[in-house]
Design a protein around this motif. Structure first.
Motif, PDB file in Angstrom:
ATOM      1  N   ASN A  92       0.037  -1.543 -12.879  1.00 17.58           N
ATOM      2  CA  ASN A  92       0.779  -2.553 -12.130  1.00 17.58           C
ATOM      3  C   ASN A  92       1.575  -1.867 -11.054  1.00 17.58           C
ATOM      4  OD1 ASN A  92      -0.077  -4.574 -13.885  1.00 17.58           O
ATOM      5  ND2 ASN A  92       1.229  -4.166 -15.411  1.00 17.58           N
ATOM      6  N   GLY A  93       1.058  -1.363 -10.113  1.00 19.24           N
ATOM      7  CA  GLY A  93       1.697  -0.731  -9.001  1.00 19.24           C
ATOM      8  C   GLY A  93       1.160   0.555  -8.619  1.00 19.24           C
ATOM      9  N   SER A  94       1.505   1.234  -7.707  1.00 18.71           N
ATOM     10  CA  SER A  94       1.158   2.329  -6.982  1.00 18.71           C
ATOM     11  C   SER A  94       2.231   3.454  -6.571  1.00 18.71           C
ATOM     12  CB  SER A  94       0.218   2.298  -6.059  1.00 18.71           C
ATOM     13  OG  SER A  94      -0.422   3.487  -5.782  1.00 18.71           O
ATOM     14  N   MET A  95       2.023   4.414  -6.257  1.00 22.98           N
ATOM     15  CA  MET A  95       2.895   5.158  -5.690  1.00 22.98           C
ATOM     16  C   MET A  95       2.118   6.522  -4.649  1.00 22.98           C
ATOM     17  SD  MET A  95       4.336   7.651  -8.631  1.00 22.98           S
ATOM     18  CE  MET A  95       3.258   8.763  -9.683  1.00 22.98           C
ATOM     19  N   LEU A  96       2.673   6.654  -3.661  1.00 25.09           N
ATOM     20  CA  LEU A  96       2.437   7.785  -2.945  1.00 25.09           C
ATOM     21  C   LEU A  96       3.502   8.903  -2.564  1.00 25.09           C
ATOM     22  CD1 LEU A  96       0.793   5.626   0.078  1.00 25.09           C
ATOM     23  CD2 LEU A  96      -0.280   6.938  -1.512  1.00 25.09           C
ATOM     24  N   GLN A 106       8.953  13.153  -0.866  1.00 24.22           N
ATOM     25  CA  GLN A 106       9.588  12.032  -1.584  1.00 24.22           C
ATOM     26  C   GLN A 106       8.534  11.159  -1.975  1.00 24.22           C
ATOM     27  OE1 GLN A 106      11.605   8.976   0.892  1.00 24.22           O
ATOM     28  NE2 GLN A 106      11.258  10.547   2.572  1.00 24.22           N
ATOM     29  N   VAL A 107       8.849  10.202  -2.680  1.00 25.14           N
ATOM     30  CA  VAL A 107       7.892   9.180  -3.455  1.00 25.14           C
ATOM     31  C   VAL A 107       8.160   7.771  -2.892  1.00 25.14           C
ATOM     32  CG1 VAL A 107       7.085   8.158  -5.336  1.00 25.14           C
ATOM     33  CG2 VAL A 107       7.765  10.455  -5.446  1.00 25.14           C
ATOM     34  N   VAL A 108       7.185   7.011  -2.344  1.00 22.18           N
ATOM     35  CA  VAL A 108       6.918   5.706  -2.033  1.00 22.18           C
ATOM     36  C   VAL A 108       6.501   5.017  -3.094  1.00 22.18           C
ATOM     37  CG1 VAL A 108       6.419   4.194  -0.437  1.00 22.18           C
ATOM     38  CG2 VAL A 108       7.010   6.404   0.611  1.00 22.18           C
ATOM     39  N   MET A 109       7.328   4.094  -3.556  1.00 17.34           N
ATOM     40  CA  MET A 109       6.882   3.222  -4.816  1.00 17.34           C
ATOM     41  C   MET A 109       6.291   1.765  -4.350  1.00 17.34           C
ATOM     42  SD  MET A 109       7.265   5.077  -7.266  1.00 17.34           S
ATOM     43  CE  MET A 109       7.223   3.899  -8.702  1.00 17.34           C
ATOM     44  N   PHE A 110       5.263   1.285  -4.864  1.00 17.49           N
ATOM     45  CA  PHE A 110       4.535  -0.117  -4.524  1.00 17.49           C
ATOM     46  C   PHE A 110       4.477  -0.850  -5.453  1.00 17.49           C
ATOM     47  CE2 PHE A 110       3.083   3.193  -1.613  1.00 17.49           C
ATOM     48  CZ  PHE A 110       2.753   2.739  -0.391  1.00 17.49           C
ATOM     49  N   ASP A 111       4.760  -2.206  -5.363  1.00 18.44           N
ATOM     50  CA  ASP A 111       4.713  -3.074  -6.679  1.00 18.44           C
ATOM     51  C   ASP A 111       3.164  -3.878  -6.547  1.00 18.44           C
ATOM     52  OD1 ASP A 111       4.782  -5.150  -4.770  1.00 18.44           O
ATOM     53  OD2 ASP A 111       6.926  -5.594  -5.133  1.00 18.44           O
ATOM     54  N   THR A 112       3.013  -4.879  -7.281  1.00 22.25           N
ATOM     55  CA  THR A 112       1.646  -5.284  -7.440  1.00 22.25           C
ATOM     56  C   THR A 112       1.449  -6.288  -6.396  1.00 22.25           C
ATOM     57  OG1 THR A 112       2.792  -7.309  -8.745  1.00 22.25           O
ATOM     58  CG2 THR A 112       1.730  -5.422  -9.969  1.00 22.25           C
ATOM     59  N   ASP A 113       2.319  -6.506  -5.378  1.00 22.46           N
ATOM     60  CA  ASP A 113       2.216  -7.333  -4.072  1.00 22.46           C
ATOM     61  C   ASP A 113       2.085  -6.387  -2.804  1.00 22.46           C
ATOM     62  OD1 ASP A 113       2.036  -9.770  -5.478  1.00 22.46           O
ATOM     63  OD2 ASP A 113       4.405  -9.795  -5.463  1.00 22.46           O
ATOM     64  N   GLY A 114       2.353  -5.083  -3.097  1.00 18.83           N
ATOM     65  CA  GLY A 114       2.110  -4.253  -2.178  1.00 18.83           C
ATOM     66  C   GLY A 114       3.301  -4.143  -1.374  1.00 18.83           C
ATOM     67  N   ASN A 115       4.590  -4.534  -1.529  1.00 19.17           N
ATOM     68  CA  ASN A 115       5.734  -4.274  -1.264  1.00 19.17           C
ATOM     69  C   ASN A 115       6.169  -2.707  -1.673  1.00 19.17           C
ATOM     70  OD1 ASN A 115       6.368  -7.048  -0.319  1.00 19.17           O
ATOM     71  ND2 ASN A 115       6.446  -7.579  -2.472  1.00 19.17           N
ATOM     72  N   TYR A 116       6.901  -2.108  -0.862  1.00 18.56           N
ATOM     73  CA  TYR A 116       7.249  -0.789  -0.989  1.00 18.56           C
ATOM     74  C   TYR A 116       8.733  -0.261  -0.853  1.00 18.56           C
ATOM     75  CZ  TYR A 116       6.394  -0.405   3.996  1.00 18.56           C
ATOM     76  OH  TYR A 116       6.406  -0.671   5.426  1.00 18.56           O
ATOM     77  N   LEU A 117       9.003   0.797  -1.407  1.00 14.67           N
ATOM     78  CA  LEU A 117      10.374   1.224  -1.485  1.00 14.67           C
ATOM     79  C   LEU A 117      10.361   2.774  -1.338  1.00 14.67           C
ATOM     80  CD1 LEU A 117      12.229  -0.908  -3.829  1.00 14.67           C
ATOM     81  CD2 LEU A 117      12.789  -0.990  -1.320  1.00 14.67           C
ATOM     82  N   PRO A 118      11.164   3.690  -0.637  1.00 17.82           N
ATOM     83  CA  PRO A 118      12.520   3.196   0.166  1.00 17.82           C
ATOM     84  C   PRO A 118      11.661   2.207   1.453  1.00 17.82           C
ATOM     85  CG  PRO A 118      11.824   5.242   0.790  1.00 17.82           C
ATOM     86  CD  PRO A 118      10.976   4.959  -0.405  1.00 17.82           C
ATOM     87  N   LYS A 119      12.409   1.294   1.733  1.00 16.76           N
ATOM     88  CA  LYS A 119      11.998   0.364   2.843  1.00 16.76           C
ATOM     89  C   LYS A 119      12.709   0.800   4.192  1.00 16.76           C
ATOM     90  CE  LYS A 119      10.021  -3.514   3.735  1.00 16.76           C
ATOM     91  NZ  LYS A 119       8.576  -3.838   3.486  1.00 16.76           N
ATOM     92  N   ARG A 120      11.702   1.445   5.087  1.00 11.21           N
ATOM     93  CA  ARG A 120      12.472   2.164   6.120  1.00 11.21           C
ATOM     94  C   ARG A 120      11.501   2.028   7.501  1.00 11.21           C
ATOM     95  NH1 ARG A 120      12.806   8.544   5.873  1.00 11.21           N
ATOM     96  NH2 ARG A 120      12.065   8.066   8.023  1.00 11.21           N
ATOM     97  N   GLU A 121      11.873   2.513   8.498  1.00  6.81           N
ATOM     98  CA  GLU A 121      10.988   2.666   9.666  1.00  6.81           C
ATOM     99  C   GLU A 121      10.430   4.100   9.671  1.00  6.81           C
ATOM    100  OE1 GLU A 121       9.701   0.639  11.790  1.00  6.81           O
ATOM    101  OE2 GLU A 121      10.789  -1.020  10.766  1.00  6.81           O
ATOM    102  N   TRP A 122       9.174   4.217   9.633  1.00 12.46           N
ATOM    103  CA  TRP A 122       8.494   5.574   9.626  1.00 12.46           C
ATOM    104  C   TRP A 122       7.980   5.798  11.129  1.00 12.46           C
ATOM    105  CZ3 TRP A 122       8.950   7.762   4.774  1.00 12.46           C
ATOM    106  CH2 TRP A 122       9.124   7.054   3.713  1.00 12.46           C
TER     107      TRP A 122
END
Length: 269
Positions: A92-96, A106-122
């Motif tokens: 139920n989610g993903s990470m990169l 560092q790790v970017v975490m995704f929820d089941t709707d594709g929202n991700y954290l940390p929320k920042r400008e890449w």
């Protein structure tokens, strides 16, 4: 395999008076995963075809067990894990795993709707790397790309480098994240597997600029590989090259040289 759903399909047919493959049904019930010890004595059946039978009676004890199994058809990995069947369900989610230049990952975490954290400008550009060693040895990898690959005036030291973890990068949950980049450079194995990852990303990101990176001397590098690629891999590369114009050049190289190359070889410079 979701055994609960398989049982449900068989029982639905039995309840509707339809014929089933009785031998396969027994094998399912007595599989190590269900282990019900069902025998012919627990059924009344009537043959209607070569391998098909109508089941007219199921022993009460067995029917109760089967109904319980159907009632445990799992909705997620957590409940499935109670019966050691979590592998049959998506996480139920993903990470990169990502890094900027040579900065610590560092790790970017995704929820089941594709929202991700940390929320920042890449940064405007992303570099996707398939091989773990290339991702770890990022200084050597970026130096190689700068020397041998055509990336214009893009400074990959300022780009976001992403570890693809094989095909996991093409998870639809990553769509919103990947769409934000102006260009996505792919450093993948020059083989059918690498082309498949690229194909999945091109399908996921039809409006993005996705570039499959190969060194300028890739043809010579392929020729130095002693073992020829498997026919099935070459044929797959050709199919993917026909499907995506962005991959045609790489596919043709694999076809003409009958060779494939791992990107980890780029570190041996």
């Amino acid at each position: 395999m979701n055994y609960g759903k398989q049982v449900e399909k068989y029982l639905k047919k039995i309840d509707e008076g339809k014929a089933i493959d009785y031998a396969q049904f027994l094998n399912l019930l007595n599989s190590p995963e269900l282990n019900l010890d069902a025998t012919n004595r627990d059924f009344e059946v009537r043959r209607v075809g070569t391998n098909t039978y109508k089941v007219t009676r199921v022993a009460l004890w067995l029917r109760v067990q089967l109904d319980n199994i159907i009632g445990e058809i799992y909705k997620d990995r957590n409940s499935a894990a109670k019966q050691n069947n979590s592998h049959a369900y998506n996480v139920n989610g993903s990470m990169l795993l990502v890094r900027e230049g040579a900065i610590h990952p560092q790790v970017v975490m995704f929820d089941t709707d594709g929202n991700y954290l940390p929320k920042r400008e890449w940064h405007d550009y992303a570099l996707l790397i398939e091989n773990r060693q290339n991702f770890i040895s990022i200084d050597k990898t970026l130096s190689f790309i700068k020397t041998y690959c055509d990336i214009g005036d893009v400074d990959l030291q300022k780009a976001l480098t992403v570890f693809t973890e094989g095909n996991a990068i093409s998870n639809a949950l990553h769509l919103r994240f990947l769409c934000k980049f102006k260009s996505i450079f792919l450093l993948l194995d020059v083989d059918a597997g690498g082309l498949q990852i690229a194909s999945n990303l091109l399908t996921l990101l039809p409006n993005s600029n996705v570039v499959f990176l190969v060194p300028s001397d890739i043809k010579d590098r392929l020729k130095t590989v002693r073992a020829p690629a498997k026919t099935i891999s070459i044929e797959k590369a050709i199919r993917l090259g026909r499907k995506h114009p962005e991959l045609t050049h790489v596919a043709q190289l694999i076809y003409k040289t009958e060779r494939e190359l791992e990107q980890e070889s780029y570190l041996d410079e």
